[in-house]
Structures are given as structure tokens and as C-alpha cells.
Motif scaffolding. Sequence first.
Motif, short mmCIF file in Angstrom:
data_model
loop_
_atom_site.label_atom_id
_atom_site.label_comp_id
_atom_site.label_asym_id
_atom_site.label_seq_id
_atom_site.Cartn_x
_atom_site.Cartn_y
_atom_site.Cartn_z
N VAL A 262 52.61 1.52 20.02
CA VAL A 262 53.28 1.70 18.72
C VAL A 262 54.23 0.57 18.40
N ALA A 263 54.50 -0.31 19.37
CA ALA A 263 55.40 -1.43 19.11
C ALA A 263 54.85 -2.30 17.98
N GLY A 264 55.70 -2.67 17.06
CA GLY A 264 55.28 -3.49 15.93
C GLY A 264 54.68 -2.73 14.78
N THR A 265 54.60 -1.40 14.90
CA THR A 265 54.11 -0.56 13.80
C THR A 265 55.29 0.23 13.24
N ASP A 266 55.02 1.00 12.18
CA ASP A 266 56.07 1.84 11.61
C ASP A 266 56.00 3.26 12.14
#
Length: 268
Positions: A39-43
Motif C-alpha cells: 500500500v506504500a505510495g497509494t492512497d
Amino acid sequence: MNILTGAGDTGRAIVAHPDVDKVAFTGSTEVGRMIAKTVAGTDKRVTLELGGKAANIVFDDAPVDQAVEGIVNGIFFNQGHVCCAGSRLLVQESVAEEVLERLKRRMATLRLGDPLDKNTDVGAINSAEQLAKIRELSDVGDAEGAERWSPACDLPAKGFWFPPTVFTGVSQAHRIAREEIFGPVLSVLTFRTPAEAVEKANNTPFGLSAGIWTDKGSRILWVADQLRAGVVWANTFNKFDPTSPFGGYKESGYGREGGRHGLEGYLR
């Protein structure tokens, strides 16, 4: 509400799906790290409730019989398959012998058997893989010089079984005191002062829960304030209220479940 059953691949697909805005995961620290990377770099928003190595701290003025029941419930409930299980017992030196004597006497009365039988205290381990891990770490405890004890009990021939086990002579350097075994295995350490108890309790990469057993209210408040654990019980263990937040620090995850705090992870 949709319920999708499956193993790792199913969860991996859900976490990575672009239509999923919020991920809440309960499970191992290893998988929690994988989810955080995904989920890193996503909202996407994420809350993680991961592993634990909870310390159950028993002081010399604790109600011993009550504490023993709490110790047994803390580690042997659900065969130790509990992330907030009290898998480390920290007991003050002056009462260690008495506490261990009564604990062993109580463990000798535990009934192993069919998990669906209401008279069963300790059921089967959930898989052959997990049983192998419990056996491996217990053998490591033997190799490290800790003393293993289990009550005499007949293990059923069918299923995956491990007897309720307690290790004494454990130090902070032992793997059985540092790693989550996720089984009915208790590591016992001793301490002399409240400060030493806090230092040993916090000496872990986990920080999910802890227990304090003492007759002094001021000591409960002081120790609870020093412990790096998301949930601290006083003269009880594994008691929950849906209006109270539950969650951990460090490798036990982040975010909370329950109460107003638990709802915040789902709001913008």
C-alpha cells in the motif's frame, strides 16, 4: 457485505486491488510488513494488528490464586493461538517459587481433547506447520538451557497436539523469550524491582499487550504508564470491551480496533 475465503493469494489480491480504499489486517508481523509495502505510495489507508509477546507481571503482593488463573487463561486459552497471549511470565523473585508451584498444580488439571467438547481446556494446534514451529522453538529452549515442564497428559492419537508447557530459567537472550511461538508455551523470567520488571517487559520488538498483578493501585498506574504496550490489564487478562480501543506499538502494528479510535481508520 461480501466474505471471500482463501489463503495468502486471496488476501494479496484484495490488498492490491485499486477499488479497495481501506485495509485492516490481523495476523503475523511478516505478512503485515508485506501489506505495508503493497500500500506504500497509494492512497489506501491501513491498520495492522500483528504479533505479540505479552508480559504478565506478578508482584509479591499479588493475589496468587487469582494471578495463576490469569496466567493460565493468558497463555493456554485457544491453545496459545492468540496474538495478545501472555507468553512471558515475569514474577518477582520472592514469590517465584510459590507462584510456579501453584501454576504447575493448576496446569495438571487442564483437560486436552476435542475442541468442540465444552469440557476441554486445551484443544488441537491449528495445523501441522504450526505444530512443527512450536516444537522447533521448544527444542531451541531446551538447547539454550531452559528447563521444560509439562503436566502428565495423554495426547489424542488423531490431530495436532502439544501439551501445555512452561519453561523456567529463561533469560532475555533466549529465543523463546523473544520470538512469538503462537502455542501453549510459557516462558518464565524473574525480577527484583518494579524498574527491572518494566525493563524486561519492554525488551521485545512487540508491544501489543501486558498484564500487571499487584494489590497496590499506585504501582499499577506507575507500571502501566511505563509499559510500551497498547493494552495493559490490571489483575485480569484477556478481558475486552468493544468501546475500548485495542492495538499495539512497534512490530505489533498500528491503528486501533474498537471504540471511537477504531472508527477513525475508516473515516476521512
